[in-house]
Motif scaffolding. Structure first.
Motif, PDB file in Angstrom:
ATOM      1  N   VAL A 119      -6.291   4.629   4.771  1.00 34.37           N
ATOM      2  CA  VAL A 119      -5.460   5.604   4.344  1.00 34.37           C
ATOM      3  C   VAL A 119      -5.742   6.494   5.152  1.00 34.37           C
ATOM      4  O   VAL A 119      -6.324   7.644   5.481  1.00 34.37           O
ATOM      5  CB  VAL A 119      -4.810   6.164   3.138  1.00 34.37           C
ATOM      6  N   SER A 120      -5.333   6.612   6.598  1.00 28.72           N
ATOM      7  CA  SER A 120      -5.059   8.203   7.653  1.00 28.72           C
ATOM      8  C   SER A 120      -4.505   8.724   6.775  1.00 28.72           C
ATOM      9  O   SER A 120      -3.571   9.198   6.504  1.00 28.72           O
ATOM     10  CB  SER A 120      -4.661   7.693   8.606  1.00 28.72           C
ATOM     11  N   GLU A 158       0.909  11.555   5.230  1.00 27.23           N
ATOM     12  CA  GLU A 158       2.273  13.222   5.466  1.00 27.23           C
ATOM     13  C   GLU A 158       3.291  12.552   5.419  1.00 27.23           C
ATOM     14  O   GLU A 158       4.110  12.323   5.216  1.00 27.23           O
ATOM     15  CB  GLU A 158       1.359  13.588   6.132  1.00 27.23           C
ATOM     16  N   GLU A 159       3.207  11.354   6.282  1.00 22.96           N
ATOM     17  CA  GLU A 159       4.192  10.503   6.512  1.00 22.96           C
ATOM     18  C   GLU A 159       5.563   9.909   5.214  1.00 22.96           C
ATOM     19  O   GLU A 159       6.383  10.405   4.943  1.00 22.96           O
ATOM     20  CB  GLU A 159       4.190   9.140   7.087  1.00 22.96           C
ATOM     21  N   VAL A 160       4.051   8.664   4.149  1.00 22.84           N
ATOM     22  CA  VAL A 160       5.100   8.686   2.801  1.00 22.84           C
ATOM     23  C   VAL A 160       5.240   9.891   2.223  1.00 22.84           C
ATOM     24  O   VAL A 160       6.142   9.810   1.635  1.00 22.84           O
ATOM     25  CB  VAL A 160       3.773   7.927   2.590  1.00 22.84           C
ATOM     26  N   VAL A 188       0.930  -1.103  -0.065  1.00 21.79           N
ATOM     27  CA  VAL A 188       0.362  -0.250   0.362  1.00 21.79           C
ATOM     28  C   VAL A 188       1.354   1.299   0.227  1.00 21.79           C
ATOM     29  O   VAL A 188       0.623   2.374  -0.707  1.00 21.79           O
ATOM     30  CB  VAL A 188      -1.085  -0.019   1.177  1.00 21.79           C
ATOM     31  N   GLU A 189       1.949   1.327   0.405  1.00 18.81           N
ATOM     32  CA  GLU A 189       2.930   2.242   0.963  1.00 18.81           C
ATOM     33  C   GLU A 189       3.760   3.191  -0.244  1.00 18.81           C
ATOM     34  O   GLU A 189       3.430   4.067  -0.718  1.00 18.81           O
ATOM     35  CB  GLU A 189       3.768   2.143   2.346  1.00 18.81           C
ATOM     36  N   ILE A 209       1.220   7.549  -6.503  1.00 22.81           N
ATOM     37  CA  ILE A 209       0.025   8.329  -6.346  1.00 22.81           C
ATOM     38  C   ILE A 209       0.372   9.406  -6.136  1.00 22.81           C
ATOM     39  O   ILE A 209       0.405  10.409  -7.098  1.00 22.81           O
ATOM     40  CB  ILE A 209      -0.911   8.093  -5.499  1.00 22.81           C
ATOM     41  N   LEU A 210       1.477  10.096  -5.042  1.00 22.73           N
ATOM     42  CA  LEU A 210       1.858  11.585  -4.719  1.00 22.73           C
ATOM     43  C   LEU A 210       3.006  11.724  -5.625  1.00 22.73           C
ATOM     44  O   LEU A 210       3.359  12.783  -5.580  1.00 22.73           O
ATOM     45  CB  LEU A 210       2.355  11.087  -3.289  1.00 22.73           C
ATOM     46  N   ALA A 211       3.765  10.747  -5.985  1.00 26.69           N
ATOM     47  CA  ALA A 211       4.919  11.118  -6.819  1.00 26.69           C
ATOM     48  C   ALA A 211       3.914  11.253  -8.426  1.00 26.69           C
ATOM     49  O   ALA A 211       4.901  12.447  -9.146  1.00 26.69           O
ATOM     50  CB  ALA A 211       5.946   9.806  -7.727  1.00 26.69           C
TER      51      ALA A 211
END
Ligand code: ADP
Ligand code: MG
Ligand code: ZN
Length: 491
Positions: free
Chosen positions: A297-298, A303-305, A69-70, A76-78
């Motif tokens: 997903v919290s 934010e950590e990822v 998942v990470e 997705i963020l990239a």
């Protein structure tokens, strides 16, 4: 010759414009599978990496791998997409000999990622943007090993069952096979930088299904598409698309129409053949996976990822330009892979001269590495060694020419520059007095040439330079030889 024809778009062929939408499956670089603790590894003996969960034995229950998942979240963020706070796994039902459960756990109407873009660059330097529709998580199926000569049966290897994948589905924004190729290169680069996937297409870590249609130039509505599968390289995708675009255009021009279908690319023969007429999503009887809860997903995790996301290739290239003063083109080359960019930055810290480091890495280093098929991350000439060599040019200890000799020796023996210089007695003579002494001897030995020079035939200058270099076995600092010779002859 096919040339650029006036105002016509380059991608348009015979009045038809191709429309391409790519679906890429990327195998996530996790240690274990997505719903069980079996190791996820390529090339192991068949059926040695399985358990009741990935074999689909009755009663076995899946447990989601957090790392998978990470990795999906990173991608997705990239790509600037939106991680969905709640997404749902779904069963995609179909029969295949290498799918023992009779269904694949995937995501359907509620994927973990939506939107995002891939910005990529064509060989001409032109920048393009392709929008993404979604990124979702799913498990891979096993593999059928079809009979080779002398074998009677197809055998099934279930090691790959349950390997974690993300599928990256793009909008049909691509307009030519060349664009598709450049898009894939960029996608692979981002997957590698984020550590999400090795990007190795030969090992099947990256697989691309290409949806393609054509439409008369100027028409907005898309034509009927086909989906081409089974390409095993990016060039293969480009070739398959070229083939299929040509086929569709010829079919329409001769009065026919395209049937929606799935085609299999045959690399050896260079043709794509019909595998099945296109299935619709209702054929899969998707329904929410009853053995898994929703994926939540919290905000904190997101934010950590985000915080731990490494510097991405475009940002890194921009930084190379501003921090090291190198050209944009060079920055693009040097950031092509994370290993190469890391290597270059380490060379810079030891070389002290980022531009010289850029030239050496791109020409000398990549030259040998590409020719020998070596891996930069493990290559015997380590970045500190190359950096030290370059610093010796900057300090005047070595000429560029001598440095190349030392480098060549480094690539053979893997020894450090200092050792090689000592052994070969390669020391550049940068001492005025020593060079002047040799110049005096040479001028004294050729009074006629000196007279020629002084009467205006200055082209004998090169003769003197050559003599000095010969007398010093090429070790005199060439700039100093030029300067001192000029002073002697003119003064
Ligand atoms: P499916 O789920 O049946 O594969 P989608 O509508 O989700 O179908 O589309 C899958 C891929 O096909 C996407 O990448 C999309 O951009 C592309 N696509 C859809 N329609 C066309 C078309 N007419 N021509 C080319 N590509 C298309
Ligand atoms: Mg599809
Ligand atoms: Zn298992």
């Amino acid at each position: 010759m096919v040339g650029y024809q006036g105002e016509e778009k380059l991608s348009v062929v015979n009045g038809f414009e191709p429309v391409i939408g790519l679906e890429v499956h990327a195998q996530l670089a996790t240690d274990t599978k997505i719903f069980c603790s079996c190791r996820s590894s390529y090339g192991e003996p068949p059926n040695t990496l399985t358990c009741p969960v990935c074999l689909g034995l009755p009663g076995a229950l899946p447990v989601l791998n957090k790392k998978a998942v990470e990795f999906a979240m990173r991608m997705i963020l990239a790509t600037g997409g939106q991680i969905q706070p709640r997404s749902v796994f779904a069963r995609k039902n179909y029969f295949y000999p290498d799918l023992p459960k009779g269904y694949q756990i995937s995501q359907f109407d509620k994927p973990v990622g939506l939107d995002g873009v891939i910005k990529y660059r064509l060989e001409s330097g032109e920048e393009k943007v392709c929008r993404l529709i979604r990124i979702h998580l799913e498990e891979d199926a096993g593999k059928s090993l079809h009979p080779e000569a002398g074998e009677a049966y197809t055998r099934v290897d279930l090691n790959r069952c349950g390997t974690p994948l993300i599928e990256i589905v793009a909008h049909a924004d691509i307009r030519s096979p060349q664009e598709a190729y450049a898009y894939l290169l960029k996608l692979k680069q981002i997957l590698q930088y984020t550590g999400v996937c090795t990007g190795d297409m030969e090992k099947g870590h990256l697989r691309c299904d290409a949806n393609v249609s054509v439409r008369p130039e100027g028409q907005e509505k898309f034509g009927t598409r086909t989906e081409v599968k089974n390409m095993n390289s990016f060039k293969g995708v480009e070739r398959a698309l070229n083939y299929e675009i040509t086929r569709q255009i010829e079919l329409i021009r001769s009065g026919g129409s395209v049937t929606q279908a799935t085609l299999l690319w045959d690399e050896k023969r260079g043709v794509a053949e019909m595998m099945r007429t296109k299935e619709e999503s209702h054929d899969y009887r998707y329904f929410p996976e009853p053995d898994l809860v929703n994926l939540v997903v919290s905000h904190d995790w997101m934010e950590e990822v985000r915080r731990n996301l490494p510097e991405l290739p475009d940002a890194r290239a921009e930084r190379f330009v501003s921090a090291y003063g190198i050209r944009e083109y060079d920055a693009q080359v040097l950031t092509a892979t994370r290993d190469l960019a890391d290597y270059y930055e380490e060379v810079v810290t030891h070389a002290g001269d980022p531009k010289a480091a850029s030239n050496w890495v791109q020409t000398e280093l990549l030259g040998v590495i590409n020719a020998a098929g070596e891996n930069i991350a493990t290559y015997k000439v380590r970045p500190n060694m190359l950096g030290e060599l370059i610093s010796k040019i900057g300090s005047g200890e070595l000429s560029g020419k001598m440095a190349k000799i030392v480098f060549e020796e480094m690539t053979v023996s893997g020894r450090k520059a200092g050792e090689i210089i000592k052994e070969k007695g390669l020391v550049q003579i940068s001492d005025d007095t020593a060079i002047l002494k040799i110049i005096d001897e040479i001028l004294a030995a050729s009074p006629d040439n000196v007279a020629k020079y002084r009467s205006g035939k200055t082209n004998v200058f090169g003769f003197f330079v050559g003599q000095v270099m010969k007398a010093t076995k090429g070790q005199a600092n060439p700039e100093m030889v030029n300067k001192l010779l000029k002073e002697k002859l003119d003064g």
